[in-house]
Design a protein around this motif. Structure first.
Motif, PDB file in Angstrom:
ATOM      1  N   LEU A   1     -35.398   5.839  -9.772  1.00 23.60           N
ATOM      2  CA  LEU A   1     -34.202   6.658  -9.954  1.00 23.60           C
ATOM      3  C   LEU A   1     -33.276   6.527  -8.744  1.00 23.60           C
ATOM      4  CD1 LEU A   1     -32.579   8.819 -11.499  1.00 23.60           C
ATOM      5  CD2 LEU A   1     -33.954  10.539 -10.292  1.00 23.60           C
ATOM      6  N   VAL A   2     -33.828   6.605  -7.533  1.00 20.74           N
ATOM      7  CA  VAL A   2     -33.024   6.477  -6.319  1.00 20.74           C
ATOM      8  C   VAL A   2     -32.364   5.094  -6.271  1.00 20.74           C
ATOM      9  CG1 VAL A   2     -33.157   6.334  -3.795  1.00 20.74           C
ATOM     10  CG2 VAL A   2     -34.317   8.181  -5.003  1.00 20.74           C
ATOM     11  N   ARG A   3     -33.116   4.071  -6.638  1.00 18.71           N
ATOM     12  CA  ARG A   3     -32.570   2.708  -6.663  1.00 18.71           C
ATOM     13  C   ARG A   3     -31.405   2.620  -7.640  1.00 18.71           C
ATOM     14  NH1 ARG A   3     -36.295  -2.361  -8.461  1.00 18.71           N
ATOM     15  NH2 ARG A   3     -34.697  -3.939  -8.495  1.00 18.71           N
ATOM     16  N   GLY A   4     -31.562   3.211  -8.814  1.00 21.39           N
ATOM     17  CA  GLY A   4     -30.490   3.198  -9.804  1.00 21.39           C
ATOM     18  C   GLY A   4     -29.270   3.975  -9.348  1.00 21.39           C
ATOM     19  N   LEU A   5     -29.492   5.137  -8.770  1.00 18.70           N
ATOM     20  CA  LEU A   5     -28.374   5.939  -8.265  1.00 18.70           C
ATOM     21  C   LEU A   5     -27.637   5.199  -7.153  1.00 18.70           C
ATOM     22  CD1 LEU A   5     -30.026   9.485  -8.233  1.00 18.70           C
ATOM     23  CD2 LEU A   5     -28.220   8.656  -9.781  1.00 18.70           C
ATOM     24  N   ALA A   6     -28.380   4.540  -6.260  1.00 21.55           N
ATOM     25  CA  ALA A   6     -27.755   3.778  -5.178  1.00 21.55           C
ATOM     26  C   ALA A   6     -26.901   2.647  -5.745  1.00 21.55           C
ATOM     27  CB  ALA A   6     -28.816   3.233  -4.231  1.00 21.55           C
ATOM     28  N   ALA A   7     -27.387   1.974  -6.779  1.00 20.76           N
ATOM     29  CA  ALA A   7     -26.623   0.889  -7.396  1.00 20.76           C
ATOM     30  C   ALA A   7     -25.343   1.415  -8.030  1.00 20.76           C
ATOM     31  CB  ALA A   7     -27.478   0.156  -8.435  1.00 20.76           C
ATOM     32  N   VAL A   8     -25.425   2.569  -8.694  1.00 22.64           N
ATOM     33  CA  VAL A   8     -24.235   3.153  -9.312  1.00 22.64           C
ATOM     34  C   VAL A   8     -23.215   3.534  -8.233  1.00 22.64           C
ATOM     35  CG1 VAL A   8     -23.361   5.140 -10.609  1.00 22.64           C
ATOM     36  CG2 VAL A   8     -25.385   3.919 -11.420  1.00 22.64           C
ATOM     37  N   VAL A   9     -23.680   4.150  -7.154  1.00 24.82           N
ATOM     38  CA  VAL A   9     -22.773   4.527  -6.063  1.00 24.82           C
ATOM     39  C   VAL A   9     -22.131   3.278  -5.459  1.00 24.82           C
ATOM     40  CG1 VAL A   9     -22.673   5.512  -3.736  1.00 24.82           C
ATOM     41  CG2 VAL A   9     -23.912   6.715  -5.543  1.00 24.82           C
ATOM     42  N   PHE A  10     -22.943   2.247  -5.207  1.00 21.31           N
ATOM     43  CA  PHE A  10     -22.404   0.992  -4.679  1.00 21.31           C
ATOM     44  C   PHE A  10     -21.360   0.422  -5.623  1.00 21.31           C
ATOM     45  CE2 PHE A  10     -22.581  -3.672  -4.844  1.00 21.31           C
ATOM     46  CZ  PHE A  10     -22.033  -3.957  -3.605  1.00 21.31           C
ATOM     47  N   GLY A  11     -21.642   0.426  -6.920  1.00 19.88           N
ATOM     48  CA  GLY A  11     -20.701  -0.106  -7.898  1.00 19.88           C
ATOM     49  C   GLY A  11     -19.392   0.656  -7.912  1.00 19.88           C
TER      50      GLY A  11
ATOM     51  N   ILE B   1     -22.981  -1.017 -11.397  1.00 23.15           N
ATOM     52  CA  ILE B   1     -23.015   0.218 -12.191  1.00 23.15           C
ATOM     53  C   ILE B   1     -23.912   0.039 -13.412  1.00 23.15           C
ATOM     54  CG2 ILE B   1     -21.627   1.723 -13.680  1.00 23.15           C
ATOM     55  CD1 ILE B   1     -19.340   1.349 -11.621  1.00 23.15           C
ATOM     56  N   LEU B   2     -23.757  -1.054 -14.137  1.00 19.57           N
ATOM     57  CA  LEU B   2     -24.592  -1.278 -15.324  1.00 19.57           C
ATOM     58  C   LEU B   2     -26.066  -1.413 -14.945  1.00 19.57           C
ATOM     59  CD1 LEU B   2     -22.283  -3.710 -17.315  1.00 19.57           C
ATOM     60  CD2 LEU B   2     -22.723  -1.283 -17.774  1.00 19.57           C
TER      61      LEU B   2
END
Length: 180
Positions: free
Chosen positions: A12-22, A157-158
């Protein structure tokens, strides 16, 4: 599977970090490109230094090539760090020329294959699209660079959304599984 299910929150943290980066990459595409060029410059410097060391440690046959490659990598790293705008523009120009050359070769191949295969027109259309893409990049490099940053942002983001969804699937696995 139980071990990964216990650490669902890391996914979940990895996914949230990717969305924030995107989101940040989409909000500040220029800064995104600058950071990518700086990372490339640092990578080229480290790689070049390691190649130089390897060149001085290897036998005579590979020594010269490793030393030359190391020096070129170090120079590329310095250029990227000192002139990041030129570095990103050069990358874009290389991509544009490559797209045109490969597109023309696909068109020619499609024309030559007309008598041998069906649907050769798909290769010709793909080649034409590649040529158009290359010409657009060369004609308008600024928007091309921004498009690259936007593509990276959209991908992040995706990817992040996929990781977030996976984390909840894995979390649900823990509630349904019996741990021995």
């Amino acid at each position: 599977m139980v071990d990964i299910a216990r650490s669902w929150w890391l996914i979940l943290v990895r996914g949230l970090a990717a969305v924030v980066f995107g989101i940040l990459a989409l909000a500040w595409p220029g800064l995104t490109l600058l950071v990518l060029v700086i990372f490339f410059g640092a990578y080229a410097l480290v790689g070049g230094i390691s190649e130089l060391f390897a060149g001085f440690r290897h036998g005579a046959q590979s020594r010269a090539w490793l030393i030359i490659s190391g020096i070129l990598s170090i120079l590329a790293g310095i250029i990227a760090l000192v002139w990041p705008g030129i570095t990103s523009l050069a990358l874009l120009l290389i991509i544009g020329v490559w797209a045109i050359v490969s597109g023309i070769s696909e068109i020619v191949a499609g024309i030559h294959l007309r008598k041998q295969i069906d649907n050769e027109w798909l290769l010709i259309i793909g080649g034409a699209l590649s040529v158009i893409f290359g010409v657009l990049l060369l004609a308008r490099p600024g928007p091309g660079l921004l498009s690259l940053a936007w593509l990276i942002g959209a991908f992040a983001i995706l990817y992040g959304i996929a990781m977030i969804a996976l984390s909840f699937r894995v979390k649900n696995f823990t509630s349904g599984a019996r741990v021995p």
